[in-house]
Structures are given as C-alpha cells and as structure tokens.
Design a protein around this motif. Structure first.
Motif, short mmCIF file in Angstrom:
data_model
loop_
_atom_site.label_atom_id
_atom_site.label_comp_id
_atom_site.label_asym_id
_atom_site.label_seq_id
_atom_site.Cartn_x
_atom_site.Cartn_y
_atom_site.Cartn_z
N GLY A 52 24.71 50.79 27.93
CA GLY A 52 23.53 50.27 27.26
C GLY A 52 22.59 51.36 26.78
N ILE A 53 23.02 52.61 26.87
CA ILE A 53 22.20 53.74 26.44
C ILE A 53 22.06 53.72 24.92
CG2 ILE A 53 24.20 55.26 26.30
CD1 ILE A 53 22.52 57.57 27.25
N ARG A 54 20.94 54.18 24.43
CA ARG A 54 20.72 54.28 22.98
C ARG A 54 21.44 55.51 22.44
NH1 ARG A 54 15.50 53.51 25.27
NH2 ARG A 54 14.64 51.48 24.76
N PHE A 55 21.81 55.44 21.16
CA PHE A 55 22.51 56.56 20.52
C PHE A 55 21.67 57.84 20.61
CE2 PHE A 55 23.29 59.37 16.96
CZ PHE A 55 24.65 59.57 17.06
N GLY A 56 20.37 57.74 20.34
CA GLY A 56 19.49 58.92 20.36
C GLY A 56 19.38 59.55 21.73
N GLU A 57 19.60 58.76 22.78
CA GLU A 57 19.60 59.30 24.14
C GLU A 57 20.97 59.88 24.47
OE1 GLU A 57 16.41 56.05 25.89
OE2 GLU A 57 18.56 55.66 26.05
N ALA A 58 22.03 59.14 24.14
CA ALA A 58 23.38 59.58 24.47
C ALA A 58 23.75 60.89 23.77
CB ALA A 58 24.40 58.50 24.09
N SER A 59 23.28 61.07 22.54
CA SER A 59 23.65 62.27 21.78
C SER A 59 22.89 63.51 22.23
CB SER A 59 23.46 62.02 20.28
OG SER A 59 22.10 61.76 19.99
N THR A 106 27.00 58.82 37.44
CA THR A 106 25.69 58.58 36.82
C THR A 106 25.46 59.53 35.65
OG1 THR A 106 24.62 60.10 38.36
CG2 THR A 106 24.66 57.77 38.98
N ALA A 107 24.52 59.13 34.81
CA ALA A 107 24.05 59.97 33.71
C ALA A 107 22.54 59.96 33.76
CB ALA A 107 24.56 59.45 32.37
N ARG A 108 21.92 61.13 33.76
CA ARG A 108 20.46 61.25 33.76
C ARG A 108 19.97 61.09 32.33
NH1 ARG A 108 19.26 66.59 34.55
NH2 ARG A 108 20.52 66.44 36.40
N ILE A 109 19.22 60.03 32.06
CA ILE A 109 18.70 59.75 30.72
C ILE A 109 17.22 60.10 30.71
CG2 ILE A 109 18.50 58.01 28.90
CD1 ILE A 109 21.39 58.51 29.99
N ASN A 110 16.88 61.27 30.19
CA ASN A 110 15.48 61.70 30.21
C ASN A 110 15.04 62.37 28.91
OD1 ASN A 110 16.87 64.07 30.41
ND2 ASN A 110 15.96 64.73 32.33
#
Length: 138
Positions: free
Chosen positions: A85-92, A107-111
């Motif tokens: 459910g991560i946004r493209f701008g965050e994932a990239s 896990t992935a740290r989304i910051n």
C-alpha cells in the motif's frame, strides 16, 4: 462581489491554498498590530469541484491481467506497491538501509518521499505523516 480572479491560470484549489496562506499572514499582522484588519476576510473564492473520494480498487482478475501484460522488470516493484500500500513517491526513495528482510515479517522504513521544490524539480523530503505532529494523528 465576484470570486477571486483566476488571472494566473491557477486551479481553484490552488487559489484557496494561496488565499489561506496570505490570510494567515494577514491575521498575524493584525495580531502584531501592523494592520487594523485582515484584508483577506470575506473575499469570495472560486468553487472547488469535489470528486468522489471513494476508494476504487482493482479486482483480483484485473490485477492479474495487469501483471500478466507488464514487462518483467516492473512486476516485483508493482507487487511491492500493491502488497504494502506504499505510494510510488515513497517506494521510489527507498534504499537498502530502509529494508529489513531479517525481521518477521520483513519491514520497510517509510520516512521519505519525493517533493516538489517550487522550481519545477523534485527533492527527497519527509513523508506527509512525518510532517504531521503526532498528537494530530491520535
């Protein structure tokens, strides 16, 4: 009184945002005694069209069709976007240091995410949730 003119070609939502910023500055100027009243008060603004905000999701069949017709190099990234459910701008913006495959579950740290810098280019900055004070999310 006619609505605030759209002379610069700005969208109504952008006009609302600019007016809000200017009005806030004028309110501060009133509070500090620089001016007697906020000139932004009672200014009619253009109507902002509301779109249906209901979430729209692909069916399993549509998602499979999309993956089946996608070039191989993009499938893993697309699956990551959909599964998390991560946004493209965050994932990239993710780096190896943001991924922990040894945790259970991984896990992935989304910051961070891509942000416009106001000059038609992009920089990496904090995600919107990182900019929001914690008490506003309670």
């Amino acid at each position: 009184m006619p609505a605030l003119a759209n002379a610069a070609g700005a969208a109504p939502k952008s006009i609302h945002n600019m007016h809000g910023l200017l009005s806030s500055a004028m309110t501060t100027a009133v509070r500090l005694g620089y001016i007697d009243r906020n000139p932004c008060q009672r200014i009619p603004l253009p109507a902002v069209e509301r779109i249906d905000d209901a979430a729209l999701f692909l069916t399993h069949a549509e998602y499979k069709l999309l993956l089946d017709n996608m070039d191989q190099p993009f499938r893993a990234f697309t699956q990551f976007l959909v599964m998390t459910g991560i946004r493209f701008g965050e994932a990239s913006t993710l780096t190896v240091a943001d991924i922990n495959l040894l945790s259970n579950p991984p896990t992935a740290r989304i910051n961070k995410a891509w942000k416009r810098d106001g000059q038609s280019s992009y920089d990496i900055g904090p995600t919107p949730s990182d900019l929001t004070p914690p008490w506003s999310r309670w």
